[in-house]
Design an enzyme around this catalytic site. Structure first.
Site, PDB file in Angstrom:
ATOM      1  N   GLY A 517      27.292  13.204 -21.944  1.00 54.96           N
ATOM      2  CA  GLY A 517      27.711  13.892 -20.736  1.00 54.96           C
ATOM      3  C   GLY A 517      27.500  13.023 -19.519  1.00 54.96           C
ATOM      4  N   GLY A 520      25.082  14.079 -12.081  1.00 58.92           N
ATOM      5  CA  GLY A 520      25.029  13.476 -10.770  1.00 58.92           C
ATOM      6  C   GLY A 520      24.196  12.197 -10.747  1.00 58.92           C
ATOM      7  N   GLY A 522      23.635  10.119 -13.443  1.00 54.55           N
ATOM      8  CA  GLY A 522      23.956   9.071 -14.395  1.00 54.55           C
ATOM      9  C   GLY A 522      24.573   9.632 -15.655  1.00 54.55           C
ATOM     10  CB  VAL A 524      23.377  12.028 -20.857  1.00 58.69           C
ATOM     11  CG1 VAL A 524      22.263  12.273 -21.856  1.00 58.69           C
ATOM     12  CG2 VAL A 524      22.968  12.499 -19.476  1.00 58.69           C
ATOM     13  CE  LYS A 538      20.890  12.622 -16.789  1.00 58.31           C
ATOM     14  NZ  LYS A 538      20.884  13.890 -16.108  1.00 58.31           N
ATOM     15  CG  ASP A 637      21.209  19.378  -9.467  1.00 58.25           C
ATOM     16  OD1 ASP A 637      22.060  20.205  -9.049  1.00 58.25           O
ATOM     17  OD2 ASP A 637      21.514  18.300 -10.001  1.00 58.25           O
TER      18      ASP A 637
END
Ligand SMILES: *[C@@H]1O[C@H](CO)[C@@H](O)[C@H](O)[C@H]1NC(C)=O
Ligand SMILES: *[C@@H]1O[C@H](CO)[C@@H](O)[C@H](O)[C@H]1NC(C)=O
Ligand SMILES: *[C@@H]1O[C@H](CO)[C@@H](O)[C@H](O)[C@H]1NC(C)=O
Ligand SMILES: *[C@@H]1O[C@H](CO)[C@@H](O)[C@H](O)[C@H]1NC(C)=O
Ligand SMILES: *[C@@H]1O[C@H](CO)[C@@H](O)[C@H](O)[C@H]1NC(C)=O
Ligand SMILES: *[C@@H]1O[C@H](CO)[C@@H](O)[C@H](O)[C@H]1NC(C)=O
Ligand SMILES: *[C@@H]1O[C@H](CO)[C@@H](O)[C@H](O)[C@H]1NC(C)=O
Ligand SMILES: *[C@@H]1O[C@H](CO)[C@@H](O)[C@H](O)[C@H]1NC(C)=O
Length: 834
Positions: A517, A520, A522, A524, A538, A637
């Site tokens: 994925g 925001g 970086g 993964v 990540k 977040d």
């Protein structure tokens, strides 16, 4: 004073004039000693001898009393490793006093470190062993390098130290230190600490007596502090008999500084004239980690915490260890454990979580239910969950401290938990060094800011320590001393995440082949550790280039341990390459299961029960992050993408702490999420007009998420012709919350109740004013409690009114990390809980 001056004169005479040699037998070059045949050079009166002395483990090079029965050692060569092989010769050469292997020229070690050629040596009658050059000047003398004792006429200069020996008959360096500080204070420390007031156990409080203050022992038994040659203070009275008597001050192996005297009669014994304390439990570290000291019949005795065992037999300073490992995956944390109490013992307070106004029983239960809690200290209604190991435990009958310790309950067999301690690699140690540096700097800061409550002692000491350390280049990791590291590793060792090189990261992720994925901070990737464990790696972008901050942050992330927080296993730090290695979550993230989300898989549905459990789990994880006392973590977040699901769909919060590691390139994320849905970011993050950014901003994001989750199953989308999001929420608010209409015809009563609860809490959490939103622990209570006990929330302004226009030039304010962030330093003076 007169005695001291006379001796001083005598010494200087010996130093400067060949005439002083009259009456002193000189040892000539190439003279030698062997352990058995010719073991020592004696002083003229035979009072002292220099040479081999038998110890428990073998021979050591020492200065000892030559004429008395008990050949007391007053100086030892190479205290790091004093024992020498039997087949050695000690030879006085021009190049030094050296130990050679018998019959060879191989030099095993050197005793002195004089830089000039040696011409002769002498064992003086005062116990000083000296080396002379050709002009009869002293170029080296044992009096300049005291080990654990001072003799009359000897001086401990500013910066000088006495180091205790390991045991009565073990001449190796032990664990205590007397330091004649540059600030004129004379202080006793536990040696493997960080030279902070926490690690000191006795201070003579003699600062301010001058800038050249030394500790001197005089012939009549006076122990005095001199500024230059002016007596400032007598620690012991003096005036004792001089003729036929001898004095000795020693930092004994048990950490207590004592003054002894005896006659020079062969059969007499040493008597202690004075000691710094009668309390044998005072020296910190006498009983090692996880143990405490208690005075029984005037002797110190160490006891392990319940459930702990002694780490190394017969060596109490090594402390106690326990095999107890709590499986955080077990959701019933109270199963298989119970709490025992240890009363009236004080400890160094090193907590990760503290709460005020709690009852004893609550403190016990709180620790039991927290899988990383092994020990909680309770005092005056304050419950502090401790980081292990515990240090400096001491029984004191008047203390009202209570410690609650988790132990296995006898009637429960624990399933095998594989919790072996990780060994630290050198690379990790280097990383930890940086952390030590931070700990030190933090302490320095704390001492200054809390100077008043800690008293002048702390302030002065911190200044002097700071100064000395700067002189020694202490804040330079390559020079930081190993002993501090050892203590640090003891403290933090097995909690530390592993450090990987970038090449290792590449190998783990098979050169970044499988992308999981993109967030925001970086991208993964999926990876596999050498031991087969699956991980998510990540790779961070736009990180700050500050190694300390990075390491501090990583340390703080890794210290969090909660069943609802994703586990950080390791990290990579190379100049431009930074990555975090997390445990792998097979069921991806929550957004896959949330209706209307871009990435939702329409074939996947989790069902109501699961959704509710996830909601509670996330709330508990957030509560854990928020409740930390001086390390309160705000996520900033919270959104479904950051809620990962393990094989049992147990939610794990990820990505916290990254806001600080990464530079946000575009300072403004749209308040509105994709496709016009209401965003997860709280209004005050966009504009100060709405309030202060705080942990309540997370509550808002959580609330939005909760509404999204509730909405997923309501299936009411078809009911509403409105396409706009907030009208829909408004409708739900009106019909479901206010008018209590049935949500869906096909729902069971239980489902209804659960969804209703989630909606109510969701609306509470999304109140526009941060103060109106509940705290996370209230949220947990509401979700787990009775629906009837939840009051009807007001309609959140932002969800009902047309969307406000926010200026997009406002920067995101991330300013609530006000406390020194990083869980490295938890020290806080008592009574200053925020
Ligand atoms: C000898 O060692 C001491 C301390 O270890 C040091 O201060 C001194 O400079 C050394 N002397 C020489 C000549 O190297
Ligand atoms: C000894 O003294 C002489 C004369 O004072 C001087 O020239 C010489 O350098 C000295 N030697 C040493 C080793 O100090
Ligand atoms: C200590 O000695 C120094 C040098 O002799 C002197 O300047 C200073 O004032 C003395 N300090 C005290 C407190 O006596
Ligand atoms: C400190 O005192 C000692 C002993 O009196 C003296 O030899 C030394 O020169 C003094 N040092 C300074 C810097 O004053
Ligand atoms: C040791 O000191 C004590 C106390 O001052 C004194 O009574 C005793 O005589 C001293 N012992 C010797 C052998 O001088
Ligand atoms: C947890 O374990 C304890 C002790 O075995 C048991 O009494 C309790 O009912 C369990 N709680 C849950 C929720 O399973
Ligand atoms: C404990 O309290 C008693 C009475 O208040 C006092 O005499 C004693 O010195 C105290 N003991 C310690 C170790 O503080
Ligand atoms: C030991 O601690 C308990 C519990 O705090 C307290 O009740 C008791 O008075 C303490 N013992 C003494 C001798 O003060």
């Amino acid at each position: 004073m007169a005695a001291f001056a006379a001796l001083f004169l005598f010494l200087s005479a010996a130093v400067s004039a060949a005439a002083a040699f009259q009456g002193i037998s000189l040892i000539s070059l190439l003279s030698s000693l062997t352990p058995t045949a010719n073991p020592a050079w004696f002083s003229d009166s035979n009072t002292f001898a220099f040479g081999f002395r038998e110890t428990e483990d073998g021979y050591a090079v020492c200065i000892f009393f030559g004429s008395i029965k008990e050949r007391t050692v007053v100086w030892t060569a190479n205290t790091d490793n004093p024992v020498v092989p039997d087949d050695v010769v000690l030879v006085l050469t021009e190049d030094g006093l050296v130990l050679q292997k018998s019959g060879t020229e191989d030099i095993l070690s050197r005793i002195d470190n004089s830089s000039q050629p040696i011409a002769s040596a002498a064992m003086l009658d005062n116990g000083n062993f000296v080396l002379y050059n050709a002009n009869a000047s002293v170029i080296w003398q044992s009096f300049d390098y005291p080990t654990d004792s001072l003799l009359p006429g000897q001086r401990l200069p500013p910066g000088g130290m006495l180091l205790s020996r390991a045991a009565k008959t073990d001449l190796k360096t032990g664990i205590f230190r007397l330091w004649m500080q540059y600030d004129a204070n004379l202080v006793l420390y536990y040696m493997y600490g960080l030279d902070t007031p926490i690690d000191a156990y006795y201070s003579f409080e003699t600062w301010g007596m001058g800038n050249n203050v030394s500790l001197n022992l005089e012939n009549d038994g006076r122990l005095g502090l001199y500024n230059g040659s002016v007596l400032q203070m007598s620690l012991t009275a003096g005036g004792n008999p001089i003729v036929g008597a001898i004095y000795l001050v020693r930092l004994d192996w048990d950490g207590i500084l004592r003054l002894y005297n005896r006659s020079l009669e062969k059969e007499d014994n040493w008597k202690s004239l004075w000691s710094v304390t009668e309390d044998k439990c005072l020296p910190k570290g006498l009983c090692g980690i996880n143990s405490y000291c208690t005075n029984t019949d005037g002797d110190a005795e160490c006891r392990c915490l319940p459930g702990f065992g002694i780490a190394r037999d017969g060596e109490w300073s090594a402390g106690c260890t326990s095999d107890l490992r709590v499986d955080c995956r077990d959701k019933n944390q109270t199963r298989g454990y119970e709490m025992t109490s240890v009363l009236n013992v004080t400890w160094e307070d090193n907590y990760y979580s503290a709460s005020r106004g709690t009852a004893q029983e609550h403190c016990k239960q709180g620790c039991l239910q927290d899988c990383i809690c092994i020990v909680a200290l309770f005092k005056d209604g304050e419950c502090r969950k401790q980081k292990l190991p515990l240090s400096y435990g001491r029984f004191s009958p008047n203390a009202t401290d209570m410690a609650f310790v988790r132990v296995n309950s006898l009637n429960y067999i624990h399933p095998g938990i594989t919790g072996q301690r990780q060994r630290l690699t050198d690379v990790q140690k280097n990383v930890l060094l940086v952390s030590i540096w931070l700990k030190f700097c933090n302490l320095y800061y704390v001492y200054h800011s809390a100077g008043v409550s800690l008293g002048i002692l702390g302030l002065l000491m911190s200044v002097i320590i700071y100064y000395v350390r700067r002189q020694r280049g202490w804040c330079n990791q390559s020079q930081a001393n190993k002993q501090s590291l050892d203590k640090f590793v003891l403290n933090h060792g097995y909690m530390a995440p592993k450090r990987y090189s970038y090449n290792e990261i590449k190998r783990i992720t098979k050169s970044f082949t499988e992308k999981l994925g993109q967030g925001g901070y970086g991208v993964v990737y999926k990876g596999k550790l050498p031991d087969g464990q699956l991980v998510a790696v990540k790779v961070l972008k736009n990180t700050h280039d500050n190694v300390e901050e990075f390491v501090n942050e990583v340390a703080s992330i890794s210290r969090t341990s909660h069943v609802n927080i994703v586990n950080l296993l390791g990290f990579c730090y190379e100049r431009n390459k930074k990555a975090l290695v997390y445990e792998f979550m097979p069921n991806k993230s929550l957004d896959k299961f949330i209706h209307k989300s871009q990435s939702a898989d329409p074939n996947c549905s989790l069902g109501w029960r699961k959704m509710y459990e996830i909601a509670v789990g996330v709330a508990q994880g957030l509560e854990y992050l928020h409740r930390g006392c001086n390390t309160r973590i705000v996520h900033f977040d919270i959104k479904p993408q950051n809620i990962l699901l393990d094989e049992d769909f147990c939610p794990k919060i990820s990505d916290f702490g990254l806001a600080k590691l990464c530079v946000k390139k575009q300072s403004m994320i749209s308040m509105l999420g994709t496709r016009g849905t209401i965003g997860y970011i709280a209004p005050e993050v966009f504009s100060r007009n709405f309030g202060v950014v705080s942990h309540k901003s997370d509550v808002y994001s959580y609330g939005i998420m909760l509404l999204r989750m509730a909405e997923t199953g309501t299936n009411v989308e078809t009911k509403s012709s409105q396409s706009s999001e907030h009208y829909f929420l408004e409708e739900i608010y009106e019909h479901v919350v206010v008018q209590n209409e049935k949500i869906h015809a096909l729902m069971t009563e239980e489902e209804e109740e659960v969804v209703r609860k989630m909606l109510m809490v969701g609306f509470w959490c999304t109140q526009t004013a941060p103060l109106d939103r509940p705290s996370m622990n209230k949220v947990v209570d509401m979700l787990q409690g009775n629906l009837q006990s939840i009051q009807i929330p007001p309609m959140p302004f932002l969800l009902s009114s047309p969307k406000p226009q926010f200026s997009c030039s406002l920067p995101v304010i991330v300013e609530t990390y006000a406390t020194p962030y990083g869980l490295i330093n938890h020290y806080q003076p008592r009574g200053t809980l925020p």
